[in-house]
Design an enzyme around this catalytic site. Structure first.
Site, short mmCIF file in Angstrom:
data_model
loop_
_atom_site.label_atom_id
_atom_site.label_comp_id
_atom_site.label_asym_id
_atom_site.label_seq_id
_atom_site.Cartn_x
_atom_site.Cartn_y
_atom_site.Cartn_z
N HIS A 125 0.81 -1.21 0.00
CA HIS A 125 0.00 0.00 0.00
C HIS A 125 0.85 1.27 0.00
O HIS A 125 0.34 2.37 0.15
CB HIS A 125 -0.92 -0.02 1.24
CG HIS A 125 -2.04 0.95 1.18
ND1 HIS A 125 -2.19 1.98 2.09
CD2 HIS A 125 -3.08 1.07 0.31
CE1 HIS A 125 -3.27 2.67 1.81
NE2 HIS A 125 -3.83 2.14 0.74
N LYS B 246 3.36 4.42 -1.18
CA LYS B 246 3.51 5.36 -2.30
C LYS B 246 4.83 6.08 -2.11
O LYS B 246 4.91 7.05 -1.33
CB LYS B 246 2.37 6.36 -2.34
CG LYS B 246 0.98 5.78 -2.59
CD LYS B 246 0.25 5.56 -1.31
CE LYS B 246 -1.14 4.98 -1.57
NZ LYS B 246 -1.77 4.47 -0.35
N LYS C 88 -3.98 11.00 4.98
CA LYS C 88 -3.65 10.17 6.15
C LYS C 88 -2.65 10.93 6.99
O LYS C 88 -1.44 10.75 6.84
CB LYS C 88 -3.09 8.82 5.69
CG LYS C 88 -3.98 8.10 4.66
CD LYS C 88 -3.14 7.37 3.67
CE LYS C 88 -3.88 6.93 2.44
NZ LYS C 88 -5.14 6.29 2.58
#
Length: 489
Positions: free
Chosen positions: A226, A228, A409
């Site tokens: 997940h 980046k 986030k």
């Protein structure tokens, strides 16, 4: 015997199921996991033939302890270990920062250093990037200036409008002689064969993370990358929530009608070395180069920057010994004295995080949590809402973002500590997926994120306890039902 099995095939399968289930139950009990999780898993094994085994295989096993992800950790490679030692700050040296920006944060710094050998870096320039277009505008400038290498690792890469722009920029860099290597998640990404062939022809190395084939589906479908990460010349790095997809760019040519609110971080400095190390570990894992590492000296160049921003990179996944990101967030909340501001697309906390939030709020800390009102997952939306009553009763402020999809986030504590990364505040990010966050010990960055939180509040409605408890029974049932499956969402 064979005739009996053939004539009673369903009963035979049922007997075989329970033989395997009994074996699984034995190992489950011996693993000494959380009693509630153990009892739930045992219930599934007994009450749901066949399906129960599948649920146990995906979600009952403790992969972090069983080490099915066999790859070298950060200290396994001598070269990576050497740069780690150069950046290392001893406990005695850390003590001098007790009266400065690290006050009350030394526990977190030491936790990650001991858990993951993640060094605290002090020489970094940081730039907070709000939404996809701000990220890509800056990213394209940096790609054009790349001289030696570009390494990237993304959950979602699509060859849509913005994806093709990125691919074209990478191809041009490769033609200039820049080394380009790409990791993309096999489940999250959607890259056509034509796009992959085009990159290969241009000399770009690309690889899928744990590719999902039918024969391997049961083992690899659930543990996704997940992260980046975008690294340029070992001195510039990007980390945050923005994937490479049109969904993240709010423009007419690729706008899908749903406004996307996200946050990314550009790092220039020593913290990029930690990003590089994590990227290399995944690259070697994918390429199965366990015994032969080739690390060019330019992957970890000398960087001369004055001490400016303190950053620590926290990475976690099924391959790590500890839930590093979750534990860092836990300590940050527990050491909060005044305020905690949380922005997350999915709020499905485990017991530790939920208890720390409620305890902090009841002890006088002002806590605000912002989540999307609609979101992109029906089940996650209702599971998240099942926690609202507990939060509101503890004095925590809950805000529904209604402008579009809130995907940022971030968390800010006391206006001194902040985190930007890929980890949601949910079970999947804490225990199942490979995640990475930047932990920032800096007043200026924390203030920027607090100001952005206030801007986002203009597009929110606050959830009030007196109205929330009056919601209809059907919604309450949906919330309770979805909460049962919270670890799976």
């Amino acid at each position: 015997m064979l005739d009996w099995i053939l004539n009673n095939w369903f009963l035979s399968l049922l007997i075989a199921n329970y033989i395997v289930a009994i074996s699984a139950a034995f190992f489950l009990i011996r693993s000494n996991q959380n009693p509630r999780k153990t009892v739930s898993s045992l219930l599934f094994l007994v009450a749901l033939p066949f399906l129960g085994l599948g649920i146990y295989y995906f979600f009952g096993l403790d992969y972090r302890k069983s080490k099915i992800f066999k790859r070298k950790d950060l200290n396994a490679n001598e070269l990576i270990h050497n740069w780690n030692k150069r950046l290392h700050i001893s406990d005695d040296d850390l003590d001098k920062y007790e009266e400065t920006f690290l006050i009350d944060r030394l526990k977190m710094v030491k936790l990650l250093r001991h858990n993951q050998a993640a060094p605290l870096t002090l020489s970094n320039n940081l730039q907070v990037l709000i939404n996809g277009r701000a990220k890509f505008n800056q990213l394209f400038k940096d790609i054009k200036k790349a001289k030696h290498h570009i390494h990237l690792e993304y959950f979602i890469i699509c060859d849509d409008h913005i994806g093709n722009e990125v691919i074209d920029a990478l191809i041009k860099a490769s033609h200039r002689g820049v080394e380009v290597k790409m990791i993309y998640d096999s489940v999250g990404s959607d890259i056509s064969r034509a796009a992959r062939n085009k990159m290969t022809a241009a000399g770009i190395e690309h690889a899928a993370f744990m590719p999902v084939l039918f024969s391997k589906f049961t083992r690899k479908a659930n543990y996704r990358n997940h992260r980046k990460i975008f690294i340029i010349d070992g001195s510039i790095g990007y980390i945050g929530g923005v994937n490479i997809s049109d969904d993240y760019v709010n423009e007419p040519i690729n706008y899908n009608g749903n406004y996307w609110r996200d946050t990314h971080l550009r790092i220039e400095g020593h913290a990029v070395k930690s990003l590089q190390a994590q990227w290399l570990l995944n690259w070697f894992f994918i390429k199965e180069q366990e015994d032969q590492y080739h690390i060019h000296k330019d992957y970890f160049p000398e960087i001369t920057l004055p001490e400016n921003k303190a950053v620590q990179i926290a990475a976690s996944g099924p391959d790590t010994d500890w839930a590093n990101i979750m534990e860092a967030l836990f300590i940050a909340i527990n050491t909060a004295e005044e305020t905690v501001y949380i922005t997350t697309p999915y709020f499905i906390p485990n017991e530790a995080i939920l208890t720390s939030l409620k305890s902090a709020a009841r002890s006088g800390v002002e806590i605000h949590i912002m989540v999307p009102k609609k979101g992109d997952s029906w089940a996650a939306r209702y599971a998240s809402r099942s926690y609202f009553e507990d939060l509101l009763e503890s004095g925590i402020h809950v805000h529904w973002y209604h402008r579009g999809m809130l995907h940022a986030k971030t968390m800010v504590v006391d206006g001194l500590f902040a985190t930007i990364g890929t980890s949601n505040m949910d079970y999947r990010s804490f225990d199942i997926n490979f995640e990475i966050n930047a932990l920032i010990y800096d007043h200026e960055i924390a203030e920027q994120l607090n100001n952005q939180f206030l801007i986002d509040l203009e597009y929110c409605e606050e959830v009030h306890l007196d109205l929330w408890i009056k919601r209809d029974k059907m919604n309450k049932f949906k919330e309770s039902f979805c909460r049962l499956w919270a670890p799976l969402l």
